[in-house]
Design a protein around this motif. Structure first.
Motif, PDB file in Angstrom:
ATOM      1  N   UNK A 434       0.819  -1.222   0.000  1.00  0.00           N
ATOM      2  CA  UNK A 434       0.000   0.000   0.000  1.00  0.00           C
ATOM      3  C   UNK A 434       0.854   1.274   0.000  1.00  0.00           C
ATOM      4  N   UNK A 435       2.077   1.188   0.457  1.00  0.00           N
ATOM      5  CA  UNK A 435       2.929   2.385   0.432  1.00  0.00           C
ATOM      6  C   UNK A 435       3.213   2.837  -1.004  1.00  0.00           C
ATOM      7  N   UNK A 436       3.173   1.877  -1.911  1.00  0.00           N
ATOM      8  CA  UNK A 436       3.407   2.228  -3.323  1.00  0.00           C
ATOM      9  C   UNK A 436       2.285   3.161  -3.812  1.00  0.00           C
ATOM     10  N   UNK A 437       1.063   2.889  -3.333  1.00  0.00           N
ATOM     11  CA  UNK A 437      -0.070   3.758  -3.667  1.00  0.00           C
ATOM     12  C   UNK A 437       0.178   5.177  -3.145  1.00  0.00           C
ATOM     13  N   UNK A 438       0.718   5.255  -1.922  1.00  0.00           N
ATOM     14  CA  UNK A 438       0.995   6.576  -1.341  1.00  0.00           C
ATOM     15  C   UNK A 438       2.080   7.285  -2.166  1.00  0.00           C
ATOM     16  N   UNK A 439       3.071   6.524  -2.602  1.00  0.00           N
ATOM     17  CA  UNK A 439       4.105   7.131  -3.464  1.00  0.00           C
ATOM     18  C   UNK A 439       3.462   7.726  -4.720  1.00  0.00           C
ATOM     19  N   UNK A 440       2.516   6.977  -5.300  1.00  0.00           N
ATOM     20  CA  UNK A 440       1.835   7.473  -6.507  1.00  0.00           C
ATOM     21  C   UNK A 440       1.077   8.764  -6.212  1.00  0.00           C
ATOM     22  N   UNK A 441       0.456   8.821  -5.017  1.00  0.00           N
ATOM     23  CA  UNK A 441      -0.322  10.025  -4.673  1.00  0.00           C
ATOM     24  C   UNK A 441       0.619  11.223  -4.494  1.00  0.00           C
ATOM     25  N   UNK A 442       1.803  10.974  -3.920  1.00  0.00           N
ATOM     26  CA  UNK A 442       2.780  12.069  -3.768  1.00  0.00           C
ATOM     27  C   UNK A 442       3.226  12.545  -5.150  1.00  0.00           C
ATOM     28  N   UNK A 443       3.477  11.590  -6.036  1.00  0.00           N
ATOM     29  CA  UNK A 443       3.876  11.941  -7.407  1.00  0.00           C
ATOM     30  C   UNK A 443       2.773  12.791  -8.068  1.00  0.00           C
ATOM     31  N   UNK A 444       1.519  12.356  -7.911  1.00  0.00           N
ATOM     32  CA  UNK A 444       0.402  13.093  -8.532  1.00  0.00           C
ATOM     33  C   UNK A 444       0.267  14.492  -7.956  1.00  0.00           C
ATOM     34  N   UNK A 445       0.563  14.622  -6.665  1.00  0.00           N
ATOM     35  CA  UNK A 445       0.448  15.930  -6.018  1.00  0.00           C
ATOM     36  C   UNK A 445       1.469  16.919  -6.600  1.00  0.00           C
ATOM     37  N   UNK A 446       2.714  16.444  -6.762  1.00  0.00           N
ATOM     38  CA  UNK A 446       3.774  17.345  -7.222  1.00  0.00           C
ATOM     39  C   UNK A 446       3.811  17.481  -8.740  1.00  0.00           C
ATOM     40  N   UNK A 447       3.345  16.446  -9.423  1.00  0.00           N
ATOM     41  CA  UNK A 447       3.461  16.429 -10.884  1.00  0.00           C
ATOM     42  C   UNK A 447       2.168  15.882 -11.490  1.00  0.00           C
ATOM     43  N   UNK A 448       1.050  16.633 -11.331  1.00  0.00           N
ATOM     44  CA  UNK A 448      -0.250  16.077 -11.741  1.00  0.00           C
ATOM     45  C   UNK A 448      -0.317  15.717 -13.221  1.00  0.00           C
ATOM     46  N   UNK A 449       0.508  16.363 -14.039  1.00  0.00           N
ATOM     47  CA  UNK A 449       0.469  16.031 -15.464  1.00  0.00           C
ATOM     48  C   UNK A 449       1.403  14.863 -15.822  1.00  0.00           C
ATOM     49  N   UNK A 450       2.169  14.391 -14.847  1.00  0.00           N
ATOM     50  CA  UNK A 450       3.060  13.253 -15.102  1.00  0.00           C
ATOM     51  C   UNK A 450       4.130  13.557 -16.140  1.00  0.00           C
TER      52      UNK A 450
END
Ligand SMILES: Cc1cc2nc3c(=O)[nH]c(=O)nc-3n(C[C@H](O)[C@H](O)[C@H](O)COP(=O)(O)OP(=O)(O)OC[C@H]3O[C@@H](n4cnc5c(N)ncnc54)[C@H](O)[C@@H]3O)c2cc1C
Length: 459
Positions: A434-450
């Motif tokens: 589940x921590x991987x999901x949190x990593x994804x959410x942090x990524x989305x927060x800082x870089x929403x356009x990926x």
């Protein structure tokens, strides 16, 4: 995106001096691969900024225009970490290469990200100081921070993470932030500096760093120890560390690799499982005591040969040969690519991992070499084959897969030091749940356009 329009080219070349932006094919191809077989999508152009302000202006524009950006140090990664997967712009930081200030009394240096590790050590060496993390390759400090690189001396001195106090980072949309402070310790809020360490350029571009330094040790002692088998060599590792000896390096080598090193460099080493150790001390007397105790421990673990007292030149040759292990393997297998296992486990599990890995290499009859930063429980298997030969390459993938699964089951990780890049993404869910999901959410927060270094860490 494979080509920039004329309007793109016009704008991008306006951010920097003309010679620091290129859409030339050869530059673009040079930035298409690191040392791994991973290949991405040809970038549309390369830009070489020299200041935080330039990086900020460029990112603000690329963000508005939905252009992917991949930061680049000098491309020595092993997992496709700086390989652009969606074309776009490669931001090459190698011209931001100034050591801004060395503060010997604080044991600190402020640097730009493109400073090379050896150049930093040359400049800090004048003050009797050095930056200990050592991945062998002459990497940039920015690339080392982004990958949280480490190496043979991590067992005593720690990884890059342990030397980063403060960062300037340009976020994907161009905003500039400072993280951390220059104090040796701080309990002030979330540790954002550590968030960017190891983020592989997926959260922003590091444009400045304050680093801790260490005093250059006055005396060195190198030791080689030969064991009758791999298990006893691996078991000696925990015994040496547990005795409180604090080696500065504790490396495991196996006969196949030692054989290649002997043939290439004429080292005359015994071709049996071995440990290479180094101890740092304040006098030759303390090192002599250290060496006596190390000998006793190794002999209790079954060692059949214990050599020390290498001349300075010999000591350097030994470590150079170890540092060049990957190049030596590569040269021994011309026209082949390498797949590098980088698993790490708690040191009590190291014997199980090394024996298991060597067995797999032997059973599957591949060209593979087991070695590693044993003192950190970090295991490498460098395997060589032709990636275009599906049968050959799939055997390497299978071995990598089985070793990583075993390592994770034993409480370890798929990558001890090389980072996730493209190659280790498939193990992230297995390792982090589940921590991987949190990593994804942090990524989305800082870089929403990926847009920042897309296709890395995350599938
Ligand atoms: C022979 C050999 C041996 C090696 N041995 C080791 C070893 O023992 N231990 C070890 O840890 N590694 C090792 N490596 C791997 C490699 O040297 C390190 O990972 C190194 O840190 C990569 O630095 P680089 O400057 O080449 O960065 P690059 O490979 O160019 O980039 C690395 C990552 O950092 C990102 N990046 C680069 N600069 C910035 C920046 N300013 N801001 C944000 N992101 C950035 C990139 O996008 C990429 O994701 C070895 C490599 C080779 C070739």
């Amino acid at each position: 995106m494979q080509e920039f329009t004329q309007a793109h080219t016009g704008t991008l070349s306006g951010f920097v001096e003309p010679e620091r932006f290129s859409v030339g094919k050869s530059y673009r191809e040079l930035h298409l691969h690191d040392i791994s077989p991973h290949r991405g999508e040809l970038p549309a152009g390369i830009i070489w900024p020299i200041s935080t302000e330039e990086v900020s202006n460029i990112l603000a524009w690329t963000y508005r225009n939905d252009i992917p950006v991949t930061p680049w140090g000098v491309g020595t990664s092993t997992e496709g970490n700086p390989v652009p997967t969606r074309g776009g712009l490669v931001m090459d930081l190698s011209k931001m290469d100034r050591v801004l200030e060395v503060r010997p009394q604080d044991l600190q240096a402020d640097v730009q990200p493109g400073v090379l590790r050896k150049e930093l050590n040359r400049q800090t060496g004048r003050y009797g100081l050095f930056f200990p993390p050592d991945p062998g390759a002459d990497a940039t400090i920015g690339g080392m921070i982004a990958n949280n690189a480490s190496g043979v001396q991590t067992i005593k001195y720690g990884a890059t993470r342990d030397y980063v106090l403060r960062l300037s980072v340009v976020l994907p949309h161009g905003e500039v932030i400072q993280t951390g402070c220059a104090a040796r310790k701080s309990s002030s809020g979330y540790d954002l500096t550590r968030l960017f360490v190891g983020s592989e350029g997926t959260l922003g571009v590091i444009t400045e760093a304050t680093l801790r330094l260490a005093g250059i040790p006055a005396y060195h002692l190198a030791v080689t120890v030969v064991f009758p088998d791999l298990r006893s060599a691996s078991e000696a590792v925990a015994m040496i560390i547990g005795s409180g000896l604090e080696p500065a390096a504790l490396e495991l080598l196996t006969p196949g690799l030692i054989g290649l090193m002997n043939r290439e460099k004429g080292l005359g080493l015994v071709e049996q499982p071995s440990l290479f150790c180094e101890f740092h001390g304040i006098s030759n007397i303390t090192l002599k005591e250290t060496s006596d105790l190390a000998k006793e421990i190794c002999e209790n673990c079954g060692a059949t040969d214990f050599r020390h007292g290498f001349e300075e030149g010999e000591r350097k040759d030994l470590w150079r040969a170890r540092h060049e292990a990957w190049e030596t393997i590569h040269r021994a297998h011309p026209n082949r690519e390498t797949l590098i296992v980088d698993a790490a486990v708690p040191i009590s599990k190291y014997p199980e991992m090394t024996v298991f890995s060597q067995l797999l290499v032997d059973e599957r009859n591949v060209s593979g070499y087991v070695f590693g930063h044993a003192g950190d429980g970090n295991l490498h298997v460098v395997m060589a084959a032709d990636p275009n030969n599906a049968d050959e390459w799939s055997k390497l993938e299978e071995i990598n897969d089985r070793i990583v699964r075993r390592a994770v089951k034993l409480g370890g990780t798929c990558t001890g030091e090389h980072g996730v890049g493209i190659g280790k993404r498939k193990f992230m869910e297995l390792e982090h749940g589940r921590s991987y999901e949190l990593m994804k959410r942090i990524k989305d927060l800082l870089d929403p356009k990926g847009l920042m270094n897309p296709g890395k860490i995350f599938m």
